[in-house]
Design a protein around this motif. Structure first.
Motif, PDB file in Angstrom:
ATOM      1  N   UNK A 243      60.555  31.650  46.739  1.00  0.00           N
ATOM      2  CA  UNK A 243      59.599  30.557  46.553  1.00  0.00           C
ATOM      3  C   UNK A 243      58.235  30.893  47.144  1.00  0.00           C
ATOM      4  N   UNK A 244      58.214  31.750  48.152  1.00  0.00           N
ATOM      5  CA  UNK A 244      56.951  32.111  48.793  1.00  0.00           C
ATOM      6  C   UNK A 244      56.644  33.571  48.476  1.00  0.00           C
ATOM      7  N   UNK A 245      55.763  33.789  47.516  1.00  0.00           N
ATOM      8  CA  UNK A 245      55.399  35.157  47.140  1.00  0.00           C
ATOM      9  C   UNK A 245      54.360  35.690  48.110  1.00  0.00           C
ATOM     10  N   UNK A 246      54.385  37.017  48.300  1.00  0.00           N
ATOM     11  CA  UNK A 246      53.473  37.587  49.284  1.00  0.00           C
ATOM     12  C   UNK A 246      52.800  38.819  48.706  1.00  0.00           C
ATOM     13  N   UNK A 247      51.480  38.800  48.662  1.00  0.00           N
ATOM     14  CA  UNK A 247      50.735  39.977  48.210  1.00  0.00           C
ATOM     15  C   UNK A 247      50.058  40.591  49.427  1.00  0.00           C
ATOM     16  N   UNK A 248      50.442  41.822  49.731  1.00  0.00           N
ATOM     17  CA  UNK A 248      49.888  42.484  50.907  1.00  0.00           C
ATOM     18  C   UNK A 248      48.554  43.139  50.588  1.00  0.00           C
ATOM     19  N   UNK A 249      47.895  43.566  51.649  1.00  0.00           N
ATOM     20  CA  UNK A 249      46.690  44.364  51.483  1.00  0.00           C
ATOM     21  C   UNK A 249      47.079  45.651  50.762  1.00  0.00           C
ATOM     22  N   UNK A 250      46.276  46.097  49.861  1.00  0.00           N
ATOM     23  CA  UNK A 250      46.572  47.272  49.048  1.00  0.00           C
ATOM     24  C   UNK A 250      47.997  47.239  48.502  1.00  0.00           C
ATOM     25  N   UNK A 251      48.299  46.227  47.704  1.00  0.00           N
ATOM     26  CA  UNK A 251      49.677  46.090  47.208  1.00  0.00           C
ATOM     27  C   UNK A 251      50.102  47.267  46.333  1.00  0.00           C
ATOM     28  N   UNK A 252      49.128  48.014  45.801  1.00  0.00           N
ATOM     29  CA  UNK A 252      49.502  49.134  44.928  1.00  0.00           C
ATOM     30  C   UNK A 252      50.282  50.206  45.680  1.00  0.00           C
ATOM     31  N   UNK A 253      50.229  50.170  47.006  1.00  0.00           N
ATOM     32  CA  UNK A 253      50.979  51.169  47.771  1.00  0.00           C
ATOM     33  C   UNK A 253      52.475  50.906  47.798  1.00  0.00           C
ATOM     34  N   UNK A 254      52.897  49.789  47.227  1.00  0.00           N
ATOM     35  CA  UNK A 254      54.325  49.501  47.254  1.00  0.00           C
ATOM     36  C   UNK A 254      55.009  49.858  45.936  1.00  0.00           C
ATOM     37  N   UNK A 255      54.251  50.390  44.979  1.00  0.00           N
ATOM     38  CA  UNK A 255      54.845  50.761  43.700  1.00  0.00           C
ATOM     39  C   UNK A 255      55.796  51.940  43.892  1.00  0.00           C
TER      40      UNK A 255
ATOM     41  N   UNK B  72      43.478  40.321  49.229  1.00  0.00           N
ATOM     42  CA  UNK B  72      43.851  40.931  47.958  1.00  0.00           C
ATOM     43  C   UNK B  72      42.693  41.614  47.243  1.00  0.00           C
ATOM     44  N   UNK B  73      41.450  41.274  47.590  1.00  0.00           N
ATOM     45  CA  UNK B  73      40.335  41.848  46.841  1.00  0.00           C
ATOM     46  C   UNK B  73      39.694  43.037  47.549  1.00  0.00           C
ATOM     47  N   UNK B  74      40.271  43.455  48.694  1.00  0.00           N
ATOM     48  CA  UNK B  74      39.700  44.600  49.412  1.00  0.00           C
ATOM     49  C   UNK B  74      39.704  45.833  48.519  1.00  0.00           C
ATOM     50  N   UNK B  75      38.560  46.493  48.439  1.00  0.00           N
ATOM     51  CA  UNK B  75      38.486  47.734  47.682  1.00  0.00           C
ATOM     52  C   UNK B  75      38.359  47.567  46.173  1.00  0.00           C
ATOM     53  N   UNK B  76      38.181  46.342  45.701  1.00  0.00           N
ATOM     54  CA  UNK B  76      37.986  46.162  44.256  1.00  0.00           C
ATOM     55  C   UNK B  76      36.491  46.139  43.941  1.00  0.00           C
ATOM     56  N   UNK B  77      36.121  46.582  42.735  1.00  0.00           N
ATOM     57  CA  UNK B  77      34.713  46.500  42.347  1.00  0.00           C
ATOM     58  C   UNK B  77      34.393  45.039  41.978  1.00  0.00           C
ATOM     59  N   UNK B  78      33.095  44.696  41.900  1.00  0.00           N
ATOM     60  CA  UNK B  78      32.733  43.285  41.666  1.00  0.00           C
ATOM     61  C   UNK B  78      33.431  42.665  40.461  1.00  0.00           C
ATOM     62  N   UNK B  79      33.526  43.436  39.366  1.00  0.00           N
ATOM     63  CA  UNK B  79      34.162  42.883  38.169  1.00  0.00           C
ATOM     64  C   UNK B  79      35.653  42.647  38.430  1.00  0.00           C
ATOM     65  N   UNK B  80      36.269  43.608  39.112  1.00  0.00           N
ATOM     66  CA  UNK B  80      37.695  43.481  39.416  1.00  0.00           C
ATOM     67  C   UNK B  80      37.954  42.283  40.308  1.00  0.00           C
ATOM     68  N   UNK B  81      37.042  42.063  41.243  1.00  0.00           N
ATOM     69  CA  UNK B  81      37.146  40.942  42.158  1.00  0.00           C
ATOM     70  C   UNK B  81      37.099  39.621  41.391  1.00  0.00           C
ATOM     71  N   UNK B  82      36.119  39.560  40.487  1.00  0.00           N
ATOM     72  CA  UNK B  82      35.923  38.348  39.720  1.00  0.00           C
ATOM     73  C   UNK B  82      37.156  38.051  38.868  1.00  0.00           C
ATOM     74  N   UNK B  83      37.642  39.104  38.195  1.00  0.00           N
ATOM     75  CA  UNK B  83      38.841  38.957  37.371  1.00  0.00           C
ATOM     76  C   UNK B  83      39.994  38.436  38.200  1.00  0.00           C
TER      77      UNK B  83
END
Lengths: 290, 275
Positions: A87-99, A176-187
């Motif tokens: 029920x409680x989802x968690x997105x960590x900093x740099x979540x792509x490192x968990x792939x 969640x938006x750390x390291x994203x470019x402005x467009x990515x952030x907005x999206x």
């Protein structure tokens, strides 16, 4: 589900008797269902430690406060953490490192298979497709690809799809938006808003970007040295510029301009979102026409 | 994840901390030899070794619990060795006969002996890493391996690899902790199921860890390249190692320990002869 935290205290390195470093010091806060709640504070102020408590990744120790989330009592030894984490989802900093999986499909389906092992193949496929499409990727194109051949931005989307695939009611995001470019952030923020209208009822967002907080959050809290300094609407928490600066934080752009304008006798009194700010300014100057 | 003591430096200013890393490494090796010199069932020799550890811990100002914790890390290994000794030793007087295995008094003694021996070795080794920073350790090993240069062994590179590996242990532990949490948040279960299930559950942790290690290695190599790092030639050291009176005292103490152990071994023999 309502989040109720009372007198939560936590320190790292319990082994040393002097208590080590106190990461959280009697934190009490209630977050109602439906809120878009922001958390700001300097690095090391206890934000991450706090949000990791929310789905039981860090457990509440005996006599160190209590957390209740909906009907879950996290202080209870018999608390079903697996059901809670669904029920409680968690997105960590740099979540792509968990792939980790061989294909994007497998990676996104991981959470689903863990939480709902009884789900049929077809249902899983439907949910995965929905999640991947939601994060803005082309399902038929990426599903058989290895997550490691995607670009950085795409990886992060896949990682987020892997969290929202279980349709959590509460979504907790740590920068969640750390390291994203402005467009990515907005999206990404647009996606968050969309999710908030769909199955995600409550969003808890940790961010260093004051503009994100003032633009999107209904309420926010400032953490400092393991304590909550202020809780309130963006308007409330960004009222004291000197305090924010002494904490190593800053004003969001709208609040900054408002403050400077007030020196010249202009008080737009917006709620600090960009559109409201412009509306109020127009009222002030040209009588409401934008 | 946080209770891995083995290989962690405990910074303090003490007699032991200020000793030369080379002497400390040699002393540790000598100490381990000392532990192995203790003959079967001569527990007095172990008492001498333990006394040595105790004295070193006190002079090093390291909390004794911190040293003891290193045993926890290899508890499984210790227990396994003890069980093997206990079950597969058929000499001596039988204490308990379970038809398929016999537990004998000698087996029991042997098991106890093994437990004490391994624990003492680990205590000594962890004292070395607790009182010597990774950099000093690597420098010390490099210096000790220096003679190998004459047979074209890349001593400096070897020491560099070692110090990098040591340097990254805490980083990797943090990383592991983070990935475990991230996968737990996605419902991964590391605590239940049989051993195969648990091993399989580790895949979502190991693969991201491996990938990030490669990424880190690449980044580190680039950073070193960018600062024009090149091997060993004409490279000076920030900290020069120098032998002092402390090292002399340390050496004498270790030598004393070994003499003591050998003496205690014979002391038993003399005792039995006398009786």
């Amino acid at each position: 589900m309502r989040i109720e935290v009372k007198d939560l205290t936590y320190s790292y390195e319990q082994s040393s008797k002097k208590g080590g470093q106190v990461a959280l010091d009697k934190v009490s806060i209630t977050i109602e269902e439906g809120e878009f709640f922001g958390i700001i504070g300097q690095t090391g102020s206890g934000k991450s430690t706090f949000v990791q408590h929310l789905n039981g990744l860090i457990k509440v120790e005996k006599d160190r406060g209590s957390i209740k989330i909906g009907e879950f009592d996290l202080t209870d030894k018999k608390c079903d953490f697996k059901a809670l984490r669904k029920k409680v989802g968690m997105v960590f900093q740099y979540p792509e490192h968990q792939l980790f999986a061989e294909t994007v499909f497998e990676d996104v389906a991981f959470g689903l298979k863990n939480f709902a092992p009884e789900m049929s193949e077809r249902e899983i496929e439907e949910r995965v497709e929905q999640a991947i499409t939601l994060v803005g990727l082309d399902y038929s194109k990426v599903k058989e690809k290895s997550p490691f051949e995607l670009s950085g931005g795409q990886k992060r989307r896949v990682a987020i799809a892997g969290v929202i695939v279980t349709k959590p009611e509460i979504l907790v995001l740590d920068e969640p938006v750390a390291g994203l470019d402005p467009a990515g952030k907005k999206d990404f923020l647009a996606l968050l808003k969309k999710l908030h209208k769909m199955f995600v009822k409550t969003v808890v967002l940790v961010s260093h970007d004051m503009n994100v907080i003032s633009e999107h959050c209904s309420r926010a809290a400032i953490f400092s040295a393991g304590k909550i300094l202020t809780v309130g609407t963006p308007k409330d928490i960004f009222a004291n510029e000197d305090e924010l600066i002494s904490l190593g934080l800053s004003l969001p752009t709208t609040a900054f301009i408002e403050k400077r304008l007030s020196h010249s006798g202009i008080n737009p009194k917006s709620n600090l979102t960009v559109s409201d700010f412009i509306d109020k300014l127009c009222e002030e100057f040209v009588g409401g026409k934008r | 994840m946080k209770d891995v003591t083995f290989g962690q430096y405990y910074p303090k200013d003490s007699f032991v901390h200020r000793m030369d890393a080379r002497i400390k490494i040699l002393a540790s090796i000598a100490y381990i030899v000392g532990v192995f010199l203790v003959q079967s069932f001569h527990f007095l020799g172990f008492a001498a070794c333990f006394l040595f550890v105790l004295i070193t811990t006190i002079t090093a100002k390291v909390p004794f619990l911190k040293v003891l914790k290193s045993i926890k890390a290899i508890m499984f290994f210790i227990i396994l060795s003890a069980i093997l000794q206990l079950f597969f030793n058929s000499d001596g007087e039988v204490l308990l006969d379970l038809s398929f295995i016999k537990i004998t008094d000698l087996g029991l003694l042997n098991a106890a002996f093994i437990i004490v021996r391994i624990s003492l070795v680990v205590l000594g080794a962890s004292l070395l890493t607790l009182t010597t920073s990774p950099v000093e350790l690597a420098d010390g090993i490099e210096s000790l391996l220096y003679p190998l240069k004459f047979i074209k062994f890349p001593v400096h590179e070897f020491a560099l690899i070692m110090s990098i590996a040591l340097r990254f242990i805490p980083t990797l532990l943090d990383e592991t902790d983070r990935i475990i949490k991230a996968q737990k948040a996605r419902g991964a279960d590391f605590e239940s199921g049989n051993i195969f299930k648990r091993a399989k559950a580790l895949i979502p942790v190991l693969i991201p860890l491996l990938i990030s290690s490669f990424r880190r290695a690449d980044e580190l190599a680039d950073a070193m390249d960018a600062r024009c790092y090149s091997g060993s030639k004409n490279r000076t050291k920030y900290k020069k190692m120098k032998l002092t009176w402390r090292d002399l005292i340390g050496t004498i103490l270790v030598a004393g320990l070994i003499v003591g152990v050998v003496y205690l071994n014979n002391f038993y023999v003399l005792l039995t002869v006398a009786l």
